[in-house]
Design an enzyme around this catalytic site. Structure first.
Site, short mmCIF file in Angstrom:
data_model
loop_
_atom_site.label_atom_id
_atom_site.label_comp_id
_atom_site.label_asym_id
_atom_site.label_seq_id
_atom_site.Cartn_x
_atom_site.Cartn_y
_atom_site.Cartn_z
CG HIS A 53 -1.91 1.10 1.35
ND1 HIS A 53 -1.67 2.23 1.64
CD2 HIS A 53 -3.29 0.77 1.29
CE1 HIS A 53 -2.73 2.85 1.62
NE2 HIS A 53 -3.86 2.02 1.42
CG ASP A 64 0.60 -2.30 6.15
OD1 ASP A 64 -0.45 -2.40 7.10
OD2 ASP A 64 0.40 -1.51 5.28
CD GLN A 95 -6.88 -4.43 3.85
OE1 GLN A 95 -7.98 -5.16 4.09
NE2 GLN A 95 -6.93 -3.16 3.46
CE LYS A 148 -7.12 -0.05 6.15
NZ LYS A 148 -7.98 0.46 4.90
CB CYS A 198 -3.84 3.46 -1.60
SG CYS A 198 -4.91 4.67 -1.22
#
Ligand code: PLP
Length: 419
Positions: free
Chosen positions: A135, A212, A215, A238, A376
């Protein structure tokens, strides 16, 4: 409409999705006269009533500033805020709540690390290793760091399935590598990255690892100690929690070693014009009044996820992904982008002869919310040589019936452009 393929597994038992849906008031919304089918969960998730209630309760009964007040209400707000830190610690299986820093989101958390870690440990000639499917939040802060320091980025490529090339990773991660930063799950493709392999390659070279988890954290059970990462970031919105609250997990030693990145109230011990001393972590990294209400909402969201159970959620979403993938294969002229063998609940695709934005707009007419664009993740999209993709991303409240509505609407879009 074609019947669903028979080889897709039945929905997981013991997971009552109809009951779960009742917890989400927004799912009763109608869009253009149709019941909403919300398939943009990778962008943000909807909120259960318990999260909404936590926000209302905080502002109705508990609102005060934290850490500074001697009066009861401030003590209560502080207790709620620190309770949230403990809730995140337990959720991510961190060692201590001191390893949890609250920020605005995953983006801000990565910026903190790029700034503080960069300042302390990155010099000209050093290398920061990323993957091709990051991302922008996990690209641009490192690019900015390289521009400041003279370090350089190295990018691990992916293959046509959207899987990381571990051979190239092993060649790229070397003695000059200071940081290997990669997503746990790709937002544009759904690829679950080989976290253990990348982490051990990095650590073997003495490099730090930032994962990261934006997600991943609401789809997979995350145990930062088992992952053995140095930094892990995620975003409350999220994870069925509020916007404006995110998390940086960092091993305690890092938080002690890293310099603060923003100055202000709450992050200090003493301030004099000739010298300021800093508070210890995590306060050192939380300058100014934090998002207290957001923290309360996040606690409620994590409790909600834990009550449903991450493994049951993952099972349910995997079932939806397999079912939707199989149904999508029935449609001619639809190409799935990203076919990793290990995937989370993201289905990116292009429809032959139809621009992804048109697909998204037409699906919206049927009440179906999907995302169209570069998500993104421009380098990811460039890799697949498409202008953009349409992305359907599933959450814990989606159903096979919704997948059917989505596929039927997609078939109509396809027919519209064929004639
Ligand atoms: N990383 C990944 C993989 C994402 O999908 C996103 C958001 O889509 C982010 C980082 C940024 O999250 P936020 O905008 O909540 O900071």
């Amino acid at each position: 409409m074609n019947a669903p393929l028979l080889h897709t597994p039945p929905p997981p038992t013991g997971y009552d999705v109809d009951r779960v849906r009742e917890d989400f008031p927004i799912l009763r919304t109608r869009v253009h006269g149709h019941p909403l089918v919300y398939l943009d969960n990778a962008a943000t998730t909807q909120k259960p009533q318990s999260v909404i209630d936590a926000l209302v309760r905080y502002y109705t009964e508990e609102n005060a500033n934290v850490h500074r007040g001697v009066y009861q209400l401030s003590a209560l707000a502080t207790e709620r805020y620190e309770e949230a830190r403990e809730a995140v610690r337990a959720y991510l299986h961190a060692q201590t709540p001191n390893e949890i820093v609250f920020l605005r989101g995953a983006t801000e958390a990565i910026n903190l690390v790029a700034n503080s870690f960069g300042k302390a440990f990155v010099r000209a000639g050093d290398e920061i290793v990323l993957t091709e499917i990051e991302h922008h939040s996990n690209i641009v802060p490192w690019q900015m760091l390289c521009a400041r320091t003279g370090a350089r980025l190295r990018i691990i490529p992916v293959d046509e399935a959207g899987e990381i090339d571990l051979k190239q990773a092993a060649e790229m991660i070397g003695p000059k590598t200071r940081m290997v930063a990669f997503s746990h799950v790709s937002n544009a493709l759904g690829t679950i990255l080989p976290v253990a392999e990348l982490t051990s390659l990095a650590h073997a070279q003495g490099a730090a690892v930032l994962i990261d988890g934006a997600q991943a954290a609401s789809h997979l059970a995350v145990d930062v100690r088992r992952l053995a990462c140095d930094f892990y970031v995620c975003s409350g919105h999220k994870m069925y929690g509020p916007t404006g609250i995110g998390v940086l997990y960092a091993r305690e030693q890092w938080l002690e070693d890293l310099p603060p990145w923003q100055g202000g109230g709450d992050m200090i011990e003493t301030v004099h014009f000739d010298k300021t001393t800093y508070a210890s972590a995590p306060a050192k990294f939380e300058a100014g009044t934090p998002n207290i209400a957001g923290a309360c909402g996040l606690t409620a969201a994590l409790r909600y996820l834990q009550t449903l159970g991450l493994s049951r959620i993952a099972h349910h979403e995997h079932d939806l992904l397999e079912y939707a993938t199989a149904r999508m294969h029935e449609l001619k002229g639809v190409r799935i982008i990203g076919q990793s063998t290990r995937k989370a609940a993201v289905l990116s695709f292009v429809v032959e002869g139809v621009h992804p934005h048109d697909v998204g707009t037409l699906l919206d007419q049927d009440g179906i919310a999907v995302r169209a664009g570069h998500h993104c993740a421009m380098p990811t999209i460039e890799h697949f040589q498409v202008p953009a993709t349409v992305r359907a991303s599933f959450g814990l409240y989606n159903t096979r019936e919704e997948v059917n509505r989505f596929i039927e609407a997609l078939a109509r879009v396809r027919e519209m452009f064929l004639t």
